[in-house]
Motif scaffolding. Structure first.
Motif, PDB file in Angstrom:
ATOM      1  N   GLN A   6       0.974  -1.077   0.134  1.00 11.35           N
ATOM      2  CA  GLN A   6      -0.023  -0.048   0.082  1.00 11.35           C
ATOM      3  C   GLN A   6       0.808   1.209  -0.205  1.00 11.35           C
ATOM      4  OE1 GLN A   6      -2.981  -0.033   3.018  1.00 11.35           O
ATOM      5  NE2 GLN A   6      -3.583   2.200   2.932  1.00 11.35           N
ATOM      6  N   CYS A  23      -3.033   0.358  -4.058  1.00  8.22           N
ATOM      7  CA  CYS A  23      -2.491  -0.972  -3.330  1.00  8.22           C
ATOM      8  C   CYS A  23      -2.225  -2.002  -4.600  1.00  8.22           C
ATOM      9  CB  CYS A  23      -3.576  -1.659  -2.470  1.00  8.22           C
ATOM     10  SG  CYS A  23      -3.617  -0.830  -0.923  1.00  8.22           S
ATOM     11  N   TRP A  35     -11.663  -2.119   1.553  1.00 11.39           N
ATOM     12  CA  TRP A  35     -11.037  -0.979   2.400  1.00 11.39           C
ATOM     13  C   TRP A  35     -11.576  -0.741   3.440  1.00 11.39           C
ATOM     14  CZ3 TRP A  35      -6.798   1.759   0.369  1.00 11.39           C
ATOM     15  CH2 TRP A  35      -6.328   1.379  -1.080  1.00 11.39           C
ATOM     16  N   THR A  87      -7.066   6.586   9.157  1.00 11.62           N
ATOM     17  CA  THR A  87      -6.115   5.780   8.286  1.00 11.62           C
ATOM     18  C   THR A  87      -6.923   5.008   7.467  1.00 11.62           C
ATOM     19  OG1 THR A  87      -4.458   5.774  10.413  1.00 11.62           O
ATOM     20  CG2 THR A  87      -4.338   3.972   9.099  1.00 11.62           C
ATOM     21  N   PHE A  89      -6.698   1.340   5.201  1.00  7.64           N
ATOM     22  CA  PHE A  89      -6.217  -0.065   4.938  1.00  7.64           C
ATOM     23  C   PHE A  89      -6.969  -0.654   3.751  1.00  7.64           C
ATOM     24  CE2 PHE A  89      -3.407  -0.345   8.789  1.00  7.64           C
ATOM     25  CZ  PHE A  89      -4.250   0.441   9.632  1.00  7.64           C
ATOM     26  N   PHE A 104      -3.865  -7.328   5.060  1.00  9.03           N
ATOM     27  CA  PHE A 104      -4.205  -6.028   4.900  1.00  9.03           C
ATOM     28  C   PHE A 104      -2.752  -5.538   4.401  1.00  9.03           C
ATOM     29  CE2 PHE A 104      -8.087  -4.951   7.315  1.00  9.03           C
ATOM     30  CZ  PHE A 104      -8.273  -5.906   8.040  1.00  9.03           C
ATOM     31  N   SER A 106      -0.329  -1.940   4.664  1.00 11.34           N
ATOM     32  CA  SER A 106       0.339  -1.327   5.934  1.00 11.34           C
ATOM     33  C   SER A 106      -0.374  -0.070   6.133  1.00 11.34           C
ATOM     34  CB  SER A 106       1.503  -1.019   5.399  1.00 11.34           C
ATOM     35  OG  SER A 106       1.917  -0.176   4.007  1.00 11.34           O
ATOM     36  N   GLY A 107      -1.350   0.444   5.447  1.00 16.90           N
ATOM     37  CA  GLY A 107      -2.093   1.960   5.981  1.00 16.90           C
ATOM     38  C   GLY A 107      -1.542   2.832   5.291  1.00 16.90           C
TER      39      GLY A 107
ATOM     40  N   GLN B  37      -1.438  -4.521  15.491  1.00 18.40           N
ATOM     41  CA  GLN B  37      -1.653  -3.527  14.647  1.00 18.40           C
ATOM     42  C   GLN B  37      -0.145  -2.583  14.992  1.00 18.40           C
ATOM     43  OE1 GLN B  37      -4.790  -0.801  14.379  1.00 18.40           O
ATOM     44  NE2 GLN B  37      -3.735   0.208  12.999  1.00 18.40           N
ATOM     45  N   GLY B  42       0.676  -2.283   9.231  1.00 17.28           N
ATOM     46  CA  GLY B  42      -0.510  -2.577   9.009  1.00 17.28           C
ATOM     47  C   GLY B  42      -1.262  -3.754  10.226  1.00 17.28           C
TER      48      GLY B  42
END
Lengths: 114, 116
Positions: A6, A23, A35, A87, A89, A104, A106-107, B37, B42
């Motif tokens: 991401q 992503c 998402w 945030t 994801f 997921f 990494s944000g 987390q 993530g």
């Protein structure tokens, strides 16, 4: 091995602007791409999701664009608002024999300036 | 509304202590998950359970165990806490029976664990 990459890690956008988060995934067996949005002090919550048989899904100001051949998908937030600051994801999943697991990204920390 | 609750919002423990994190969901979901987390990494799956007394390892199970004696409750256990287990722990639940198998995961608010 990170299966969902991401970017960017953080994003600052002016109010009214477009926020774009990207992503990329590796496993072609993934068949569901959600998402999640997370506000400070809260757990993530589903925002929008897409399956690979469509190239785009829109819900209000939020749109997912999906490129199956490139193994990429992105979130577009139109007319970004300060309340969108959170945030985000991306995730990918595939159906297994037991439960559908999410992998997921990494944000991305989005800040929308007033 | 689905509600997933976690026993503590903040927890401070010492190295070597045994730590229990509890999660309860009220929607009769068959699937429950534990994630940690960390910034830049993530959410990473530790363990999940698809039925009472059933469990499967996720991506990072080392140093953790889980227990699911009742459908609504899923516990994460750190047998001997270490400083590298300092993190935010998130519990989630889902149902494969609903929403065409989309398995939306509903998350609790998280427990921020600090191991000194």
């Amino acid at each position: 091995q990170q299966q969902v990459k991401q970017s960017p890690q953080s994003l600052i956008v002016q109010k009214g602007g477009i926020s774009i988060i990207n992503c990329a995934y590796e496993n072609t067996a993934f068949d569901y791409f959600p998402w999640y949005q997370q506000f400070p002090g809260k757990g993530p919550a589903l925002l929008i999701a897409i399956r690979p048989d469509v190239s785009e899904k829109k819900e209000g100001r939020f749109t997912i664009s999906f490129n199956k051949s490139a193994k990429q998908f992105s979130l577009h937030i139109m007319d970004s608002q300060p309340g969108d600051s959170a945030t985000y994801f991306c995730a990918a999943s595939l159906s297994s024999g037991s439960a559908r697991q999410l992998t997921f990204g990494s944000g991305t920390q989005l800040t929308v300036l007033p | 509304d689905v509600k997933v609750t976690q026993s503590s919002r903040y927890l401070v423990k010492r190295t070597g202590e045994k730590v229990f994190l509890e999660c309860v969901q009220d929607m009769d979901h068959e699937n429950m998950f534990w994630y940690r987390q960390d910034p830049g990494l993530g959410l990473r799956l530790i363990y999940f359970s698809y039925d009472v007394k059933m469990k499967e390892k996720g991506d990072i199970p080392e140093g953790y165990s889980v227990s699911r004696e009742k459908k609504e409750r899923f516990s994460l256990i750190l047998e001997s806490a270490s400083t590298n287990q300092t993190s935010m722990y998130l519990c989630a639940s889902s149902s494969t029976r609903l929403a065409g198998g989309a398995d939306t995961q509903y998350f609790g608010p998280g427990t921020r664990l600090t191991v000194l």
